[in-house]
Design an enzyme around this catalytic site. Sequence first.
Site, short mmCIF file in Angstrom:
data_model
loop_
_atom_site.label_atom_id
_atom_site.label_comp_id
_atom_site.label_asym_id
_atom_site.label_seq_id
_atom_site.Cartn_x
_atom_site.Cartn_y
_atom_site.Cartn_z
CG ASN A 120 -1.88 -1.25 1.27
OD1 ASN A 120 -2.71 -1.34 0.58
ND2 ASN A 120 -1.94 -1.99 2.07
CE1 TYR A 121 -0.45 4.07 3.20
CE2 TYR A 121 -0.08 2.17 4.53
CZ TYR A 121 -1.07 3.23 4.00
OH TYR A 121 -2.22 3.15 4.66
CB ILE A 122 7.02 0.31 -0.45
CG1 ILE A 122 7.19 0.46 0.92
CG2 ILE A 122 8.04 0.25 -1.36
CD1 ILE A 122 8.18 -0.68 1.50
#
Length: 931
Positions: free
Chosen positions: A888-890
């Site tokens: 979700n974030y990297i």
Amino acid sequence: MSSSDDDIPLAGKKGNGVTQNGTGHKSKDTIPKSLDKAMDAAAKPGKHAAPGISIRNGPVERMQIDGRPETNGKRKARTSMANGISYKDASDEEDDDKPLSKRRRVSKVKAKQDSPSDSEDAPLKSKTTGGRVAKPPKVTETAIGESEESDVPLQEKLAKEKALIEQRAAKEAKAIRKADAEGSAKKRPKKVLSDDDDEPLVKKKVKKPQTNGITKSTPKEGKATKKVKKEDSDDEPLRKTLAAKRKADVNATSSSVKKETKGKSVKKEDTEQDREAEDEEEEYRWWEDPAKGDGTIKWNTLEHNGVVFPPPYEPLPKNVKMLYNGKPVNLHPDAEEVATFFGSMLNSTHNVENPTFQKNFFADFQDILKKTGGAKDREGNKVDIKEFAKCDFKPIFEYFDAQRMEKKALPAAEKKKLKAEKDAAEALYMYCMWDGRKQKVGNFRVEPPGLFRGRGEHPKTGKVKKRVQPEQITINIGKGAKVPEAPEGHKWKEVKHDQEGTWLAMWQENINGAYKYVMLAANSDVKGQSDYKKFEKARELKKHIDRIREDYTRELKDEVMANRQRATAVYLIDKFALRAGNEKGEDEADTVGCCSLKFEHVTLKPPNTVIFDFLGKDSIRFFNEFEVDVQVFKNLKIFKKDPKGEGDDIFDRLNTGTLNKHLSNYMPGLTAKVFRTYNASYTMANLLRDMKSAGTIPEKVKDYNDANRKVAILCNHKRTVTAGHGAQMEKLGDRIKGLKYQKWRVKQMMLDVDPKLRKKYTKGPAFFDLDDDLDQEWIQEHQNYLVEEQRQKITKKFEKENEKRKADGEAEMKHKELEERLEVADELAKKFKKENKTGKVEAEGKGPTVEKFEGQLEKLDQRILTMSFQAEDKENNKEVALGTSKINYIDPRLTVVFSKKFNVPIERFFSRTLREKFDWAIKSVDEDWEF
């Protein structure tokens, strides 16, 4: 310590988790300088705050703050029910692929403690202390792959590392703006350009010339002419520039390390590569077209076949009835269906034993009983169902459980046939035509009726999700396309032609009034473009992050209350990955974020420790303790100042809308949630930039996971230890011990071939001894397991062959054949019995030699090493949500860079579903790309 309300432990303030309306008190418009000075003078000197590092990391056994004992006068922390039962699923294996916000924190975790082993080959053991303490342990050294030899405390190491990353980010932001300014000045005589501060980062060149996120290789020294020529090509259309490179990119986009193929001519290989390249050219590479999706129109033509409805309810057999007060009752089909919702899930104890779940279900059940004429006994007399405790759903459960077992026992051929029939019936709905291109639809099935479960401690858990009718569904389709037909006797609520929407159908569910949408699949162009824009927005923030941090640091001391609250909120969002938060309705879960924090959600511990405890997104408890900047601590104390009390807003002069509007002044489209993506991606990019991974594939994967783990900890992406972790580690440890036992048997076979080898072998006599962590009792159990495993394999193979014979119309093999085959397992049991008695192992295989057995030992050593890495990785990750960061974030392109740079198959990081979802990332970058 101060005795003010600010310092009272949160555990002592909460009742049942329901926030009161509060008194409505607001902070003053301005903060007098005299108040600032007085608080500074009274405050205890605080140590330097670790930037963005959670003090709490691990299972929280009890919520005990400030070391104060819980007394009868203090209420306990929010729990699901008074008896402390946890309703968490026992199996939590899929949590790695879920966002952190969707994971529930539990109050108690039973962790198995393994005894330390002296064996060098033993898997990594759990590094817990001798006993349980009220406060959770701090992050272990192994949690981020640091060396244990260092005397520097882990918190200090992490703080320094994050501080260095933030300093690097500030320097890089200034360098980017300077490069942009110089680039604009150089290009101005040729073509007048406006200030490009508002252009997406993907359109700019930083150090290395970039085109749509694809980094071009830097020309070597001495080739200046070629470099100028390459830069001139920047003015060519993007598609024309990249078309020539497509053929070369085909091999680079391969997701696995290709092995050399013997016996194939070069001519044949070239032909296959050419064909592969031609296929690639036909593929729609939307990420190579920056203009795509910039407007509001998402499609010009759209065709699809609507949605698939769940099958109608089939009434129970006449002999299956719900019991009330021990007697069977007859129900209307609609009421009976609701009864089956509860009865069919009696095995889900964490739901059906939850008092809130029971209360909500029974209330809805009674409503449907009233509407359908109630319940009747066998004689037709009315039965008034008033008490849930008198309801017995076991006959219903037994019926459905028998059906499940019957379905599970079906032959493989029958299961395959049923699946094929289902796929054939749904084939029309699986794809749509989006602007003339075939795209896979994600969730084309309308959710069946049932009981709402929710996540965390949702107050509506157990309520009845009603059957969705066609009259509730709105269809979105192209004007010229054929509208899918509604089921017979029904019609659609509405048919729209919304070209700005990416949904195909929608309806409103009855539990929370939320709208459900039928969207395209994760690997579709539209979904991919959404992910791409999300990460490009985070890359763009790279250029402005230093100014934002400088501004909010300065405004932490602003005299205007609104400005100081805004600065404090941005600090918390940037440093601790808090969500911005939105207000919820009175009948919804009391979920909050940074901007909607209440007085009781924050506890202050001088000199500068803040404890957050609230229900976050999806009703998941956020319970964390942070050391903050002294000024931030002081601000929070001011925001909680009398006459504020429980239920009052901390940030009473701020909401998500005004915060995001302020952030958009720095960069178009910047919102609070972009910080989470930026911090995770930028941290990972910095770790990968300095990484030098070497060794085997498992060793490289571990290096990647170590970096991912650091990102997860630095960005506060944590999880509680899963209930099955101890059992999984024990099973993995047994597998490693099994390989060691296999090694010992091979060594004994070497002695059987050459009995004098023990004395003359170069590695010494001890080489042939049994490993220290293998004892005779375990060996006996392992031998029994191997014999039983072989029996099961033989039996399954026999049954499968009989199923095939039956399907082909051939005669089935008799049971005698199975008995003859099982003799192999009996022989194995006899062999083990003899080995245990004599202490010797007879050499196996054709023409056994010492050299052959040495080759077997090398292979076993490699398997043990690989499995030990897996065990160590699993143990290290037990309290860290790697999946949250990675998925979700990297930026997925960073994972692709690692894969290509260190020659590791992308399959080791992304499952098939994720490879389809991030296909654009896999095919759009090379190993030199930078975030």
